[in-house]
Design a protein around this motif. Sequence first.
Motif, PDB file in Angstrom:
ATOM      1  N   ASN A   1       5.560   1.969   7.762  1.00 31.50           N
ATOM      2  CA  ASN A   1       6.840   2.047   7.041  1.00 31.50           C
ATOM      3  C   ASN A   1       6.690   1.359   5.692  1.00 31.50           C
ATOM      4  O   ASN A   1       5.644   1.434   5.068  1.00 31.50           O
ATOM      5  N   LYS A   2       7.689   0.785   5.151  1.00 27.97           N
ATOM      6  CA  LYS A   2       7.693   0.184   3.818  1.00 27.97           C
ATOM      7  C   LYS A   2       7.289   1.235   2.771  1.00 27.97           C
ATOM      8  O   LYS A   2       7.879   2.302   2.740  1.00 27.97           O
ATOM      9  N   CYS A   3       6.289   0.969   1.942  1.00 25.89           N
ATOM     10  CA  CYS A   3       5.999   1.883   0.830  1.00 25.89           C
ATOM     11  C   CYS A   3       5.414   3.219   1.258  1.00 25.89           C
ATOM     12  O   CYS A   3       5.391   4.163   0.475  1.00 25.89           O
ATOM     13  N   VAL A   4       4.914   3.305   2.495  1.00 23.41           N
ATOM     14  CA  VAL A   4       4.425   4.591   2.991  1.00 23.41           C
ATOM     15  C   VAL A   4       5.589   5.487   3.381  1.00 23.41           C
ATOM     16  O   VAL A   4       5.451   6.705   3.469  1.00 23.41           O
ATOM     17  N   GLU A   5       6.754   4.884   3.641  1.00 16.13           N
ATOM     18  CA  GLU A   5       7.995   5.601   3.921  1.00 16.13           C
ATOM     19  C   GLU A   5       7.962   6.369   5.236  1.00 16.13           C
ATOM     20  O   GLU A   5       8.599   7.411   5.387  1.00 16.13           O
TER      21      GLU A   5
ATOM     22  N   PHE B   1       4.407   9.305  10.988  1.00 20.08           N
ATOM     23  CA  PHE B   1       3.419   8.743  10.063  1.00 20.08           C
ATOM     24  C   PHE B   1       2.610   9.857   9.407  1.00 20.08           C
ATOM     25  O   PHE B   1       2.345   9.826   8.200  1.00 20.08           O
ATOM     26  N   ASP B   2       2.223  10.837  10.190  1.00 13.84           N
ATOM     27  CA  ASP B   2       1.470  11.972   9.640  1.00 13.84           C
ATOM     28  C   ASP B   2       2.272  12.667   8.551  1.00 13.84           C
ATOM     29  O   ASP B   2       1.753  12.984   7.470  1.00 13.84           O
ATOM     30  N   THR B   3       3.553  12.899   8.817  1.00 14.66           N
ATOM     31  CA  THR B   3       4.413  13.542   7.818  1.00 14.66           C
ATOM     32  C   THR B   3       4.572  12.663   6.588  1.00 14.66           C
ATOM     33  O   THR B   3       4.479  13.137   5.449  1.00 14.66           O
ATOM     34  N   ALA B   4       4.810  11.368   6.801  1.00 10.34           N
ATOM     35  CA  ALA B   4       4.986  10.450   5.671  1.00 10.34           C
ATOM     36  C   ALA B   4       3.716  10.352   4.828  1.00 10.34           C
ATOM     37  O   ALA B   4       3.783  10.304   3.593  1.00 10.34           O
ATOM     38  N   LEU B   5       2.559  10.306   5.479  1.00 11.52           N
ATOM     39  CA  LEU B   5       1.298  10.257   4.734  1.00 11.52           C
ATOM     40  C   LEU B   5       1.113  11.508   3.890  1.00 11.52           C
ATOM     41  O   LEU B   5       0.682  11.436   2.734  1.00 11.52           O
ATOM     42  N   GLY B   6       1.439  12.667   4.459  1.00  7.34           N
ATOM     43  CA  GLY B   6       1.347  13.902   3.684  1.00  7.34           C
ATOM     44  C   GLY B   6       2.230  13.873   2.455  1.00  7.34           C
ATOM     45  O   GLY B   6       1.807  14.265   1.353  1.00  7.34           O
ATOM     46  N   LEU B   7       3.462  13.377   2.615  1.00  7.34           N
ATOM     47  CA  LEU B   7       4.379  13.283   1.476  1.00  7.34           C
ATOM     48  C   LEU B   7       3.885  12.258   0.451  1.00  7.34           C
ATOM     49  O   LEU B   7       3.983  12.482  -0.764  1.00  7.34           O
ATOM     50  N   ALA B   8       3.341  11.133   0.931  1.00  7.75           N
ATOM     51  CA  ALA B   8       2.848  10.097   0.017  1.00  7.75           C
ATOM     52  C   ALA B   8       1.658  10.596  -0.797  1.00  7.75           C
ATOM     53  O   ALA B   8       1.565  10.362  -2.005  1.00  7.75           O
TER      54      ALA B   8
ATOM     55  N   THR C   1      13.416  -2.018  -3.265  1.00  4.46           N
ATOM     56  CA  THR C   1      13.525  -0.701  -3.903  1.00  4.46           C
ATOM     57  C   THR C   1      12.457   0.234  -3.350  1.00  4.46           C
ATOM     58  O   THR C   1      11.973   1.135  -4.021  1.00  4.46           O
ATOM     59  N   MET C   2      12.089   0.028  -2.083  1.00  6.78           N
ATOM     60  CA  MET C   2      11.181   0.926  -1.373  1.00  6.78           C
ATOM     61  C   MET C   2      11.973   2.067  -0.744  1.00  6.78           C
ATOM     62  O   MET C   2      13.184   1.984  -0.571  1.00  6.78           O
ATOM     63  N   GLY C   3      11.251   3.093  -0.359  1.00  6.78           N
ATOM     64  CA  GLY C   3      11.862   4.160   0.419  1.00  6.78           C
ATOM     65  C   GLY C   3      12.537   5.224  -0.428  1.00  6.78           C
ATOM     66  O   GLY C   3      12.463   5.225  -1.658  1.00  6.78           O
ATOM     67  N   CYS C   4      13.229   6.127   0.256  1.00  7.73           N
ATOM     68  CA  CYS C   4      13.870   7.267  -0.409  1.00  7.73           C
ATOM     69  C   CYS C   4      15.241   6.879  -0.938  1.00  7.73           C
ATOM     70  O   CYS C   4      16.275   7.448  -0.577  1.00  7.73           O
ATOM     71  N   MET C   5      15.232   5.899  -1.809  1.00  5.75           N
ATOM     72  CA  MET C   5      16.443   5.447  -2.477  1.00  5.75           C
ATOM     73  C   MET C   5      16.595   6.249  -3.772  1.00  5.75           C
ATOM     74  O   MET C   5      15.610   6.718  -4.338  1.00  5.75           O
ATOM     75  N   THR C   6      17.804   6.386  -4.249  1.00  4.77           N
ATOM     76  CA  THR C   6      18.055   7.152  -5.468  1.00  4.77           C
ATOM     77  C   THR C   6      18.685   6.264  -6.539  1.00  4.77           C
ATOM     78  O   THR C   6      19.208   5.180  -6.245  1.00  4.77           O
ATOM     79  N   GLY C   7      18.664   6.771  -7.761  1.00 10.75           N
ATOM     80  CA  GLY C   7      19.353   6.063  -8.832  1.00 10.75           C
ATOM     81  C   GLY C   7      20.837   5.925  -8.553  1.00 10.75           C
ATOM     82  O   GLY C   7      21.453   4.912  -8.891  1.00 10.75           O
TER      83      GLY C   7
ATOM     84  N   VAL D   1       0.836  -1.192   0.000  1.00 12.89           N
ATOM     85  CA  VAL D   1       0.000   0.000   0.000  1.00 12.89           C
ATOM     86  C   VAL D   1       0.878   1.251   0.000  1.00 12.89           C
ATOM     87  O   VAL D   1       1.859   1.346   0.719  1.00 12.89           O
ATOM     88  N   GLY D   2       0.532   2.170  -0.865  1.00 11.48           N
ATOM     89  CA  GLY D   2       1.313   3.390  -1.042  1.00 11.48           C
ATOM     90  C   GLY D   2       2.079   3.421  -2.342  1.00 11.48           C
ATOM     91  O   GLY D   2       2.431   4.497  -2.830  1.00 11.48           O
ATOM     92  N   ALA D   3       2.326   2.233  -2.932  1.00 13.66           N
ATOM     93  CA  ALA D   3       3.079   2.176  -4.199  1.00 13.66           C
ATOM     94  C   ALA D   3       2.382   1.291  -5.228  1.00 13.66           C
ATOM     95  O   ALA D   3       2.254   1.675  -6.390  1.00 13.66           O
ATOM     96  N   GLU D   4       1.965   0.103  -4.835  1.00 11.83           N
ATOM     97  CA  GLU D   4       1.256  -0.773  -5.759  1.00 11.83           C
ATOM     98  C   GLU D   4      -0.236  -0.423  -5.764  1.00 11.83           C
ATOM     99  O   GLU D   4      -0.770   0.096  -4.780  1.00 11.83           O
ATOM    100  N   ALA D   5      -0.904  -0.711  -6.876  1.00  7.68           N
ATOM    101  CA  ALA D   5      -2.312  -0.356  -7.019  1.00  7.68           C
ATOM    102  C   ALA D   5      -3.185  -1.274  -6.175  1.00  7.68           C
ATOM    103  O   ALA D   5      -3.225  -2.485  -6.392  1.00  7.68           O
TER     104      ALA D   5
END
Length: 374
Positions: free
Chosen positions: A203-207, A262-269, A351-357, A183-187
Motif C-alpha cells: 500500500n502507501k505509494c504503490v497504491e 497488488f498485481d493490479t496496483a503494480l501494473g498501474l504504478a 498526499t499518497m494514493g488516488c487523491m485529487t486536487g 517506493v513507487g513515488a520517491e526516487a
Amino acid sequence: MTEVTAAGRPAASDRLVLMNPGPVVTDPRVRTALAGPDMCHREPEFAELMRRVRQRTTRLCAGDERHTSVILTGSGTSAVEAAVSSVVPRDAGLLVIDNGHYGERFQHIAAAHGIRTRHLRLGWDSPVDLDAVDRLLGDDGTLTHVGVVHHETSTGRLNDVAALARIAHARGREVIVDAVSSVGAEAISLAGDGVDWLAGSSNKCVEGAPGLSFVAGRHAAFEALGDLPRRSFSLDLHRHYTAQEKDLAPAFTPGIPAFYAFDTALGLALEEGREARHARYLALARRLRTGLEELGLEIMLAPEERSVCLTAIRIPEGLSYESLHHGMRESGFVVYSAQEQLKNRFFRLSTMGCMTGRDIDDFLHCLKRLLRPS
C-alpha cells in the motif's frame, strides 16, 4: 457560492478521503481486484500470479537482472524485520540511523532478535550525519550492515539513501533500507543507488491494498542467506526465497486477495511511471502546503527536506488533536496524529494514493471552517 453538506464539506464529493500515511485511497480497479476468484496457493495459477508480482516488484524497485523480490504476507514492518533478522551475520552488528520513529524501530527489531547495534541517535529534526556514519563504520569493523529509513514518516523527512550507500560500500558494508512509505513515488533504485536490501509495502505509494510487503535484493545475496543463522521461522528470508524462487510456491499460506490487488496496483504504478507519480504527488503536496500556510499553519520541515508523500503540521493553539480529528472526520477526511515526542503538538497529512486536487481544495475549505467557525 459552494454548496456544502451539513458537516461542512462541499457537496460535490461523498468519498472518505484518507489523508493518513497508508492505507491510502485506491483506484477502483485495485478494489475490484480484491474480489478475485477463490484460488489454491499450491496451484499453477497462483505460481504465475506470484511470479508476475515478484517481477513487477523488482521493476518497481529499479532492479536489473541481478535482482529479485520476495513477497511476504504482512505489514511493511514485517519486511523490515525479515531483512534485519535474516541478513546480519552472527557475531556482527547493525549501525542504526535514527532520526525518527521508524529509524528507532530498527533498534527495537534488532534488540528483539539479539542483534548487536550501534545506535546513532540524530534527533527527529535532523538530517543524516554522513560524516558520523563514516566515522562509526571506520571505528567498528564488526558493524556489517547499516539500517536507514528512506522516508521517515514520523516527520515527512526524506533521507539521502544513495549518499549513505556510497559511504557504506566504500567501507565494505551493506545497507538495509526501509522504503515502506517511499517506493513507487520517491526516487530509489536497487541498481542505481546500490541499495542492498529494500523493504517495501503493497500500500502507501504503490497504491495497493494493505496486507503484503516485500524485500528486494540481489539473487546472489538471497542465496548466501542459507549460510547465516535462522533467527525467525516465518520471517526467514532464505526460506521464503527458496520457496518462491525454486519451488514456485509460497512458504506459507499467503493473502491471495491482496496478491490480486497488488498485481493490479503494480501494473498501474509501472504504467504511470515513478517520475509521473512523483510529479502527481508533488503537485498535491504543493497545493496542500500553500493552503496550510495561507491559513497561518506551521509546517515542520524546511521545503528542501520534505518528501512529496507527507506533511507534518503544528496543531494551532487552542485546538486539540482530538477535536481536529473529529471535526475533519465528520467532513469526510481522515487526518493522522504525530507520534511520541511530537504527539499533541503536530498532526500529519498524506498526499499518497488516488487523491485529487479537488480533494485537497475541499479539505482546506473544511479545515478553514473548523479553524475559523465565524
